[in-house]
Write an enzyme that holds these catalytic residues in place. Structure first.
Site, PDB file in Angstrom:
ATOM      1  N   HIS A 117      -9.293   4.292  -3.776  1.00 16.43           N
ATOM      2  CA  HIS A 117      -8.897   4.869  -5.072  1.00 16.43           C
ATOM      3  C   HIS A 117      -8.352   3.810  -6.016  1.00 16.43           C
ATOM      4  O   HIS A 117      -7.613   4.137  -6.933  1.00 16.43           O
ATOM      5  CB  HIS A 117      -7.879   5.996  -4.845  1.00 16.43           C
ATOM      6  CG  HIS A 117      -8.494   7.162  -4.132  1.00 16.43           C
ATOM      7  ND1 HIS A 117      -7.754   8.111  -3.477  1.00 16.43           N
ATOM      8  CD2 HIS A 117      -9.794   7.510  -3.937  1.00 16.43           C
ATOM      9  CE1 HIS A 117      -8.567   9.013  -2.937  1.00 16.43           C
ATOM     10  NE2 HIS A 117      -9.811   8.660  -3.197  1.00 16.43           N
ATOM     11  N   CYS A 125      -9.876  -3.247 -18.789  1.00 14.50           N
ATOM     12  CA  CYS A 125     -10.109  -2.727 -20.133  1.00 14.50           C
ATOM     13  C   CYS A 125     -10.849  -1.394 -20.064  1.00 14.50           C
ATOM     14  O   CYS A 125     -11.866  -1.263 -19.376  1.00 14.50           O
ATOM     15  CB  CYS A 125     -10.934  -3.729 -20.948  1.00 14.50           C
ATOM     16  SG  CYS A 125     -11.303  -3.127 -22.605  1.00 14.50           S
ATOM     17  N   ASN A 219       0.872  12.617  11.304  1.00 12.03           N
ATOM     18  CA  ASN A 219       1.298  13.357  10.113  1.00 12.03           C
ATOM     19  C   ASN A 219       2.550  14.149  10.468  1.00 12.03           C
ATOM     20  O   ASN A 219       2.788  14.454  11.635  1.00 12.03           O
ATOM     21  CB  ASN A 219       0.163  14.301   9.671  1.00 12.03           C
ATOM     22  CG  ASN A 219       0.318  14.749   8.218  1.00 12.03           C
ATOM     23  OD1 ASN A 219       1.348  15.310   7.855  1.00 12.03           O
ATOM     24  ND2 ASN A 219      -0.668  14.452   7.397  1.00 12.03           N
ATOM     25  N   ALA A 237       5.337   8.477  10.278  1.00 13.81           N
ATOM     26  CA  ALA A 237       4.504   7.306  10.594  1.00 13.81           C
ATOM     27  C   ALA A 237       5.366   6.097  10.927  1.00 13.81           C
ATOM     28  O   ALA A 237       5.036   5.317  11.832  1.00 13.81           O
ATOM     29  CB  ALA A 237       3.616   7.002   9.396  1.00 13.81           C
TER      30      ALA A 237
HETATM   31  N1  APR Z   1       4.727  10.194   7.959  1.00 18.57           N
HETATM   32  C1  APR Z   1       3.507  10.767   8.152  1.00 18.57           C
HETATM   33  N2  APR Z   1       2.922  11.615   7.263  1.00 18.57           N
HETATM   34  C2  APR Z   1       3.614  11.902   6.134  1.00 18.57           C
HETATM   35  C3  APR Z   1       4.887  11.356   5.858  1.00 18.57           C
HETATM   36  C4  APR Z   1       5.440  10.462   6.832  1.00 18.57           C
HETATM   37  N3  APR Z   1       6.652   9.896   6.655  1.00 18.57           N
HETATM   38  N4  APR Z   1       5.320  11.846   4.639  1.00 18.57           N
HETATM   39  C5  APR Z   1       4.331  12.671   4.191  1.00 18.57           C
HETATM   40  N5  APR Z   1       3.319  12.711   5.082  1.00 18.57           N
HETATM   41  C6  APR Z   1       2.055  13.432   4.971  1.00 18.57           C
HETATM   42  C7  APR Z   1       2.155  14.811   4.336  1.00 18.57           C
HETATM   43  O1  APR Z   1       2.372  15.792   5.345  1.00 18.57           O
HETATM   44  C8  APR Z   1       0.751  14.960   3.714  1.00 18.57           C
HETATM   45  O2  APR Z   1      -0.172  15.520   4.649  1.00 18.57           O
HETATM   46  O3  APR Z   1       1.263  12.670   4.087  1.00 18.57           O
HETATM   47  C9  APR Z   1       0.327  13.511   3.428  1.00 18.57           C
HETATM   48  C10 APR Z   1       0.325  13.178   1.945  1.00 18.57           C
HETATM   49  O4  APR Z   1      -0.656  13.980   1.342  1.00 18.57           O
HETATM   50  P1  APR Z   1      -0.996  13.797  -0.229  1.00 18.57           P
HETATM   51  O5  APR Z   1       0.271  13.747  -1.026  1.00 18.57           O
HETATM   52  O6  APR Z   1      -2.054  14.813  -0.538  1.00 18.57           O
HETATM   53  O7  APR Z   1      -1.592  12.312  -0.335  1.00 18.57           O
HETATM   54  P2  APR Z   1      -3.029  11.829   0.071  1.00 18.57           P
HETATM   55  O8  APR Z   1      -3.571  12.571   1.247  1.00 18.57           O
HETATM   56  O9  APR Z   1      -2.969  10.356   0.161  1.00 18.57           O
HETATM   57  O10 APR Z   1      -3.884  12.228  -1.237  1.00 18.57           O
HETATM   58  C11 APR Z   1      -5.185  11.689  -1.305  1.00 18.57           C
HETATM   59  O11 APR Z   1      -5.394  12.495  -3.530  1.00 18.57           O
HETATM   60  O12 APR Z   1      -3.737  12.795  -4.911  1.00 18.57           O
HETATM   61  C12 APR Z   1      -4.941  12.138  -4.822  1.00 18.57           C
HETATM   62  O13 APR Z   1      -5.806  10.024  -5.410  1.00 18.57           O
HETATM   63  C13 APR Z   1      -4.711  10.659  -4.838  1.00 18.57           C
HETATM   64  O14 APR Z   1      -5.093   9.014  -3.129  1.00 18.57           O
HETATM   65  C14 APR Z   1      -4.599  10.322  -3.368  1.00 18.57           C
HETATM   66  C15 APR Z   1      -5.510  11.345  -2.725  1.00 18.57           C
END
Ligand code: APR
Length: 254
Positions: A117, A125, A219, A237
């Site tokens: 991403h 630009c 997770n 994590a």
């Molecule tokens: N350890 C493990 N898992 C964790 C922790 C932690 N300390 N804190 C949060 N999580 C988990 C949450 O339970 C959730 O499932 O991390 C995940 C974060 O999910 P999102 O906020 O949806 O992030 P992500 O999966 O990276 O989103 C993917 O979506 O929002 C767009 O472009 C953006 O790259 C991003 C993509």
């Protein structure tokens, strides 16, 4: 009870580590969905992370991303990032594929990180797409919730935009090719801190599974798993990954 042990990790030929915002959460970087805290909370993140939003109000969008970049600059890699970098020194081959736009994997020592991403640290630009040649002043802390006029392209005077992939935009073609190749070649994939909601990135663990790789989810929430070679390790994590490397056995219910 079935145990996923360090031994399984270290016997792998090629490990892919696929990360989402959860791996940076313990560095204090808000996940995408809770990024809008405080004075930004009146905005919908999905509405700001689009080319249309930038066309409509470039200073608002640039201000939000500069605020997020300032958070990343002030943060440090956490124990999960460091454990991933350490793991690369203990297996024959390791590929990091991240959905995150921060540089915490690189600052922890991971190399050749694949950013599906994009990155907050690669502004370009909006008009001619050339990388921004100027230096972004990391010192003028963007005020939370305030717009910031983006700098201008040195070649065409177009407005500079964040180097991230916005909703409705395609992933960087080379990054996607490299990520698919790694997913199809690996024999073990760690999926860490991702909700698996956003396509096509969410296909990466499925591609690895389809080729017979072992997939391990890390997770806060349990993941539904199928078959003998998919596992769900529930917890932070920054605790689970060092624990695995330290030889800790993670016991869990399948
Ligand atoms: N350890 C493990 N898992 C964790 C922790 C932690 N300390 N804190 C949060 N999580 C988990 C949450 O339970 C959730 O499932 O991390 C995940 C974060 O999910 P999102 O906020 O949806 O992030 P992500 O999966 O990276 O989103 C993917 O979506 O929002 C767009 O472009 C953006 O790259 C991003 C993509």
């Amino acid at each position: 009870m079935i145990e996923f042990q360090l031994q399984t990790l270290l016997e792998a030929r090629h490990v892919v580590v696929f990360t989402g915002a959860g791996v940076s959460a313990e560095s204090g970087i808000p996940t995408f969905r809770d990024a809008l805290t405080g004075l930004w909370s009146r905005f919908d993140p999905a509405a700001l992370a689009t080319p249309e939003a930038f066309r409509k109000d470039p200073a608002l969008v640039w201000g939000w991303y500069e605020w997020r970049r300032s958070k990343v600059l002030a943060a440090s890699p956490n124990a999960a990032h460091l454990a991933i970098a350490e793991l690369a020194r203990r297996v024959p081959k390791l590929t990091v594929i991240t959905q995150n736009v921060d540089d915490l994997h690189e600052r922890a020592g991971s190399r050749d990180v694949i950013h599906l991403h994009g990155s907050l640290h690669a502004p370009r630009c909006f008009a001619c797409t050339r990388p921004y040649a100027g230096s972004l002043d990391p010192l003028n802390e963007p005020e939370e919730g305030r717009s910031l006029e983006p700098p201008r392209c040195h070649r065409c005077n177009g407005k500079i935009r964040p180097g991230v992939v916005w909703f409705g935009e395609s992933l960087p073609a080379q990054a996607w090719r490299e990520a698919m190749a790694a997913a199809e070649d690996c024999d073990l994939l760690l999926s860490i801190g991702t909700s698996g909601l956003v396509q096509p990135a969410a296909q990466i663990p499925r591609m690895a599974r389809a080729r017979g790789a072992t997939v391990v989810h890390v997770n806060l929430q349990p993941e539904s798993v199928e078959g003998d070679n998919e596992f769900s390790l529930v917890g932070r994590a920054a605790e689970i990954l060092p624990g695995l490397l330290g030889g800790g056995e993670k016991k869990y219910c399948e």
